[in-house]
Design an enzyme around this catalytic site. Structure first.
Site, PDB file in Angstrom:
ATOM      1  N   HIS A   1      22.492  33.740  33.717  1.00  0.00           N
ATOM      2  CA  HIS A   1      23.832  34.259  33.461  1.00  0.00           C
ATOM      3  C   HIS A   1      24.759  33.164  32.938  1.00  0.00           C
ATOM      4  O   HIS A   1      24.946  32.134  33.593  1.00  0.00           O
ATOM      5  CB  HIS A   1      24.374  34.832  34.779  1.00  0.00           C
ATOM      6  CG  HIS A   1      25.714  35.467  34.669  1.00  0.00           C
ATOM      7  ND1 HIS A   1      26.763  35.135  35.495  1.00  0.00           N
ATOM      8  CD2 HIS A   1      26.181  36.440  33.850  1.00  0.00           C
ATOM      9  CE1 HIS A   1      27.818  35.873  35.197  1.00  0.00           C
ATOM     10  NE2 HIS A   1      27.497  36.669  34.196  1.00  0.00           N
TER      11      HIS A   1
ATOM     12  N   HIS B   1      34.025  33.424  27.633  1.00  0.00           N
ATOM     13  CA  HIS B   1      34.151  34.639  28.440  1.00  0.00           C
ATOM     14  C   HIS B   1      35.556  35.213  28.391  1.00  0.00           C
ATOM     15  O   HIS B   1      35.748  36.400  28.156  1.00  0.00           O
ATOM     16  CB  HIS B   1      33.757  34.340  29.889  1.00  0.00           C
ATOM     17  CG  HIS B   1      33.847  35.525  30.800  1.00  0.00           C
ATOM     18  ND1 HIS B   1      35.027  35.939  31.380  1.00  0.00           N
ATOM     19  CD2 HIS B   1      32.899  36.409  31.213  1.00  0.00           C
ATOM     20  CE1 HIS B   1      34.798  37.013  32.122  1.00  0.00           C
ATOM     21  NE2 HIS B   1      33.521  37.324  32.033  1.00  0.00           N
TER      22      HIS B   1
END
Length: 250
Positions: free
Chosen positions: A17, A59
């Site tokens: 991740h 992100h």
């Protein structure tokens, strides 16, 4: 339509991740290298656009959390973003870590034969253009690769634009929170390969229903070994984790 065979899933089960976001600055080349060094064969990362429409790994809409910059990444060109430090926020040993472009990431992944999940993470309001341009860039960057990247997004608008721009690239629809009852219609409309589910809301019955409908199931973000083992008994296709050290040998 029901399928007796397992859904198609041409990727590894364990997925790092944001690269290795607990151990190195998320979405940077250091994070990708760390995850790969632990033996991971697939990495996930977030992609949005700079002001000059270059796909970059980040992100958040804003720069504050993961760099020494401020404001929206979308308000800076790639050249301007390259002046910021994307490493020191995690540990001073990563000082000077640059922002990572999708082009650079693509070269790294293909050199190391690493599969990729590109999460399309549009800056708020830029869903259509981001979905289209990230998909076009991915199609070009991976045009000679035997392992095409999986494009995923929480934004159905961005994923629909990606489908139009590069219909041959596989897609995954991300859900945060409880899965909506019309998941099958949404996935069908977007021509999805997979449904990427929030770990807290995944049940065995839901996995079975999605498999019956022909979809691969991936689960994010799983950091508990007992939960990992349970999901494996349910035969989920993909598991996203931050625990790239602990889970590497499991």
């Amino acid at each position: 339509m029901t399928h007796n065979a397992r859904p198609y899933w041409p990727y590894p089960q364990l997925i790092a991740h944001r690269g290795a976001g607990l151990h190195a600055p998320e979405n940077t080349l250091s994070a990708m290298r760390f995850g790969v060094a632990q033996g991971f064969k697939m990495i996930e990362f977030d992609v949005k656009l700079s002001r000059d429409a270059v796909p970059i790994l980040l992100h958040d809409d804003d720069l504050e959390r993961t760099s020494n910059g401020s404001g929206r990444a979308a308000d800076y060109s790639l050249a301007e973003l390259q002046h910021f430090d994307f490493g020191s926020w995690l540990d001073k040993k990563f000082a000077g870590e640059p922002i990572l472009s999708l082009a650079t990431l693509s070269r790294f992944a293909q050199q190391h034969t690493i599969a990729c999940n590109i999460e399309i993470k549009p800056t708020t309001g830029d869903e259509v253009v981001t979905g289209a341009l990230v998909a076009k860039a991915a199609a070009q960057l991976w045009q000679h690769s035997a392992c095409l990247p999986l494009l995923s997004s929480f934004s159905e608008t961005a994923l629909a634009a990606a489908k139009l721009a590069a219909p041959h690239l596989p897609r995954g629809l991300l859900f945060e929170g409880p899965v909506p009852s019309d998941w099958a219609q949404r996935a069908q409309a977007l021509g999805c390969l997979s449904l990427n589910l929030d770990n807290q809301y995944v049940t065995q019955e839901l996995v079975q229903a999605m498999h019956q409908a022909g979809y691969a199931v991936t689960v994010w973000t799983v950091n508990d070994a007992q939960r990992l083992a349970e999901l494996r008994t349910w035969q989920v296709e993909g598991i996203f984790t931050d625990q790239v050290i602990d889970f590497a040998e499991l």
